[in-house]
Design a protein around this motif. Structure first.
Motif, mmCIF file in Angstrom:
data_model
loop_
_atom_site.group_PDB
_atom_site.id
_atom_site.type_symbol
_atom_site.label_atom_id
_atom_site.label_comp_id
_atom_site.label_asym_id
_atom_site.label_seq_id
_atom_site.Cartn_x
_atom_site.Cartn_y
_atom_site.Cartn_z
ATOM 1 N N THR A 223 0.851 -1.186 0.000
ATOM 2 C CA THR A 223 0.000 0.000 0.000
ATOM 3 C C THR A 223 0.887 1.236 0.000
ATOM 4 O OG1 THR A 223 -0.164 -0.005 2.421
ATOM 5 C CG2 THR A 223 -1.908 -1.134 1.189
ATOM 6 N N ALA A 224 0.450 2.276 -0.695
ATOM 7 C CA ALA A 224 1.256 3.488 -0.814
ATOM 8 C C ALA A 224 0.351 4.663 -1.148
ATOM 9 C CB ALA A 224 2.330 3.307 -1.888
ATOM 10 N N GLN A 225 0.912 5.859 -1.088
ATOM 11 C CA GLN A 225 0.198 7.064 -1.486
ATOM 12 C C GLN A 225 0.546 7.489 -2.909
ATOM 13 O OE1 GLN A 225 -2.177 8.685 0.428
ATOM 14 N NE2 GLN A 225 -1.901 6.851 1.695
ATOM 15 N N THR A 226 1.755 7.178 -3.327
ATOM 16 C CA THR A 226 2.230 7.573 -4.654
ATOM 17 C C THR A 226 2.923 6.395 -5.323
ATOM 18 O OG1 THR A 226 2.559 9.858 -3.927
ATOM 19 C CG2 THR A 226 3.660 9.191 -5.955
ATOM 20 N N LEU A 227 2.659 6.229 -6.604
ATOM 21 C CA LEU A 227 3.216 5.138 -7.390
ATOM 22 C C LEU A 227 3.817 5.703 -8.668
ATOM 23 C CD1 LEU A 227 3.464 2.074 -8.195
ATOM 24 C CD2 LEU A 227 1.194 2.327 -9.216
ATOM 25 N N THR A 228 5.056 5.341 -8.962
ATOM 26 C CA THR A 228 5.720 5.773 -10.191
ATOM 27 C C THR A 228 6.209 4.564 -10.961
ATOM 28 O OG1 THR A 228 6.430 7.876 -9.207
ATOM 29 C CG2 THR A 228 7.599 7.133 -11.181
ATOM 30 N N VAL A 229 5.885 4.522 -12.250
ATOM 31 C CA VAL A 229 6.318 3.432 -13.133
ATOM 32 C C VAL A 229 7.131 4.039 -14.266
ATOM 33 C CG1 VAL A 229 5.599 1.531 -14.620
ATOM 34 C CG2 VAL A 229 4.272 2.078 -12.564
ATOM 35 N N GLY A 231 9.967 2.919 -17.630
ATOM 36 C CA GLY A 231 10.499 1.827 -18.424
ATOM 37 C C GLY A 231 10.343 2.079 -19.900
ATOM 38 N N PRO A 232 10.652 1.078 -20.727
ATOM 39 C CA PRO A 232 10.385 1.198 -22.159
ATOM 40 C C PRO A 232 8.916 1.525 -22.387
ATOM 41 C CG PRO A 232 11.645 -0.778 -21.680
ATOM 42 C CD PRO A 232 11.191 -0.238 -20.360
ATOM 43 N N ALA A 233 8.606 2.097 -23.514
ATOM 44 C CA ALA A 233 7.230 2.538 -23.778
ATOM 45 C C ALA A 233 6.227 1.444 -23.435
ATOM 46 C CB ALA A 233 7.094 2.940 -25.243
ATOM 47 N N PHE A 234 5.292 1.785 -22.550
ATOM 48 C CA PHE A 234 4.277 0.829 -22.118
ATOM 49 C C PHE A 234 2.916 1.517 -22.124
ATOM 50 C CE2 PHE A 234 5.689 3.026 -18.319
ATOM 51 C CZ PHE A 234 4.524 3.266 -17.602
ATOM 52 N N ARG A 235 1.892 0.711 -22.263
ATOM 53 C CA ARG A 235 0.520 1.193 -22.146
ATOM 54 C C ARG A 235 -0.037 0.741 -20.811
ATOM 55 N NH1 ARG A 235 -1.832 2.538 -27.253
ATOM 56 N NH2 ARG A 235 -0.482 1.970 -29.010
ATOM 57 N N TYR A 236 -0.946 1.534 -20.262
ATOM 58 C CA TYR A 236 -1.641 1.132 -19.045
ATOM 59 C C TYR A 236 -3.146 1.264 -19.257
ATOM 60 C CZ TYR A 236 -1.742 6.212 -18.241
ATOM 61 O OH TYR A 236 -1.928 7.560 -18.374
ATOM 62 N N ARG A 237 -3.869 0.491 -18.493
ATOM 63 C CA ARG A 237 -5.326 0.488 -18.592
ATOM 64 C C ARG A 237 -5.897 1.106 -17.324
ATOM 65 N NH1 ARG A 237 -9.382 -3.197 -21.049
ATOM 66 N NH2 ARG A 237 -11.229 -3.235 -19.736
ATOM 67 N N SER A 238 -6.595 2.233 -17.461
ATOM 68 C CA SER A 238 -7.263 2.875 -16.336
ATOM 69 C C SER A 238 -8.758 2.645 -16.504
ATOM 70 C CB SER A 238 -6.940 4.366 -16.259
ATOM 71 O OG SER A 238 -7.253 5.016 -17.462
ATOM 72 N N ASP A 239 -9.310 1.815 -15.600
ATOM 73 C CA ASP A 239 -10.691 1.370 -15.734
ATOM 74 C C ASP A 239 -10.854 0.681 -17.091
ATOM 75 O OD1 ASP A 239 -11.383 2.361 -13.159
ATOM 76 O OD2 ASP A 239 -11.510 4.377 -13.992
ATOM 77 N N THR A 240 -11.626 1.258 -18.010
ATOM 78 C CA THR A 240 -11.834 0.610 -19.303
ATOM 79 C C THR A 240 -11.107 1.318 -20.447
ATOM 80 O OG1 THR A 240 -13.879 1.887 -19.613
ATOM 81 C CG2 THR A 240 -14.077 -0.303 -18.615
ATOM 82 N N THR A 241 -10.207 2.250 -20.109
ATOM 83 C CA THR A 241 -9.517 3.033 -21.127
ATOM 84 C C THR A 241 -8.041 2.668 -21.175
ATOM 85 O OG1 THR A 241 -11.038 4.888 -20.781
ATOM 86 C CG2 THR A 241 -8.981 5.360 -21.936
ATOM 87 N N VAL A 242 -7.528 2.408 -22.373
ATOM 88 C CA VAL A 242 -6.118 2.084 -22.566
ATOM 89 C C VAL A 242 -5.381 3.329 -23.044
ATOM 90 C CG1 VAL A 242 -4.468 0.658 -23.818
ATOM 91 C CG2 VAL A 242 -6.625 -0.327 -23.054
ATOM 92 N N SER A 243 -4.252 3.618 -22.415
ATOM 93 C CA SER A 243 -3.485 4.826 -22.714
ATOM 94 C C SER A 243 -2.678 4.680 -23.998
ATOM 95 C CB SER A 243 -2.530 5.126 -21.553
ATOM 96 O OG SER A 243 -1.439 4.207 -21.583
ATOM 97 N N VAL A 244 -2.102 5.793 -24.421
ATOM 98 C CA VAL A 244 -1.074 5.773 -25.460
ATOM 99 C C VAL A 244 0.225 5.313 -24.803
ATOM 100 C CG1 VAL A 244 -2.181 7.634 -26.734
ATOM 101 C CG2 VAL A 244 -0.450 8.173 -25.019
ATOM 102 N N VAL A 246 3.661 5.332 -23.026
ATOM 103 C CA VAL A 246 4.384 6.311 -22.213
ATOM 104 C C VAL A 246 5.646 5.650 -21.672
ATOM 105 C CG1 VAL A 246 2.281 7.554 -21.565
ATOM 106 C CG2 VAL A 246 3.109 5.680 -20.119
ATOM 107 N N ARG A 247 6.575 6.464 -21.205
ATOM 108 C CA ARG A 247 7.805 5.949 -20.600
ATOM 109 C C ARG A 247 7.846 6.178 -19.096
ATOM 110 N NH1 ARG A 247 11.686 4.339 -24.083
ATOM 111 N NH2 ARG A 247 11.406 4.862 -26.290
ATOM 112 N N ARG A 248 6.979 7.034 -18.609
ATOM 113 C CA ARG A 248 6.952 7.306 -17.175
ATOM 114 C C ARG A 248 5.575 7.842 -16.802
ATOM 115 N NH1 ARG A 248 10.682 8.590 -12.991
ATOM 116 N NH2 ARG A 248 9.817 10.010 -11.418
ATOM 117 N N ARG A 249 5.068 7.398 -15.680
ATOM 118 C CA ARG A 249 3.792 7.918 -15.186
ATOM 119 C C ARG A 249 3.775 7.776 -13.665
ATOM 120 N NH1 ARG A 249 2.215 10.674 -17.961
ATOM 121 N NH2 ARG A 249 0.833 9.856 -19.542
#
Length: 271
Positions: A223-229, A231-244, A246-249
């Protein structure tokens, strides 16, 4: 909700196209129980303008998860979600209403509309990222891919082609891990030299509940308050939406910053 309450009913254009009958039923139920102003935006810009001009009216969205996410994102950017509440009457196909179900919104049009009139507000957390996006229920890093099952004929053809091209059959399983650097509250959990199968995050109880799955190892729960990812370009899924790609979020928990009107029974079962 009293008869003197005023509602701003924003009907998402996708809902109007997909299920006009459910839209009509929802409007009838809401109009019978409160004073309503109906807005029919043709796109995201008109949707945003209608929400911004709501005044003292309680906003009610008729639409799917994307419409809900759009409304919460706009409210969060205004920094007024802490003061008000949002209601949703879910209209759309089941695969587009996964977030609404997870949050406790009734699936039926009539039941959801009645919850708007008679329900109570539940304060909810969200995850806000450094690009202005929000996550209402679940974050997957990298984005999980759900593939429709192939037709039997197509599947058999593919298997025959693979058997023809691959002789002998490979004995090793390809490395399917993702190379990511994951930090939680500044603490390094995994670096790019340690592949991971994926990570799931939910904002619960004022914190981000993170499940990290290293390749070939048991899951790690943090458990944490802040999360940073990173790496090489990756997509993430927030709820039902897939991102473009990114290399950092970075995501930060925002405890109780928005309210959703839910049936009393749904609130009782979540306690």
């Amino acid at each position: 909700m009293s008869d003197h309450d005023q509602l701003l009913v924003i009907i998402d254009p996708v809902a109007r196209r997909m299920d006009g009958e459910s839209v009509r039923i929802a409007k009838d139920v809401l109009s019978a129980g409160a004073q309503t102003k109906i807005c029919l935006p043709d796109g995201p810009e008109e949707f945003a303008r209608a929400l911004a001009r709501r005044g003292s009216r309680r906003p009610v969205v008729l639409g799917d998860d994307r419409a809900l996410l759009r409304a919460v994102t706009l409210l969060h950017r205004e920094r007024e979600a802490v003061c008000g509440a949002l209601s949703l009457v879910p209209i759309g196909s089941p695969d587009r209403l996964e977030t609404a179900r997870a949050l406790g919104v009734p699936p039926g049009t009539v039941a959801a509309a009645r919850a708007v009139l008679d329900g109570v507000v539940r304060r909810l957390d969200l995850l806000a990222d450094d690009s202005g996006g929000v996550v209402l229920d679940r974050l997957d890093v990298p984005a999980s891919r759900v593939l429709a099952p192939a037709a039997p004929t197509v599947w058999n053809t593919c298997r025959s082609l693979v058997r023809t091209l691959v002789r002998p059959a490979p004995t090793a399983v390809a490395d399917r891990g993702h190379r990511l650097r994951v930090e939680a509250d500044g603490v390094l959990l995994v670096d790019v030299d340690e592949p991971v199968e994926g990570m799931t995050v939910r904002a619960l109880g004022g914190a981000a509940a993170l499940t990290l799955v290293p390749a070939g190892a048991p899951p790690v729960h943090v458990t944490a308050q802040t999360l940073t990812v990173t790496g090489p370009a990756f997509r993430y899924r927030s709820d039902t939406t897939v991102s473009v790609p990114v290399r950092r979020r970075t995501w930060t928990v925002r405890p109780g910053v928005w309210g959703l009107t839910l049936p009393t029974a749904a609130l009782s079962s979540s306690l």
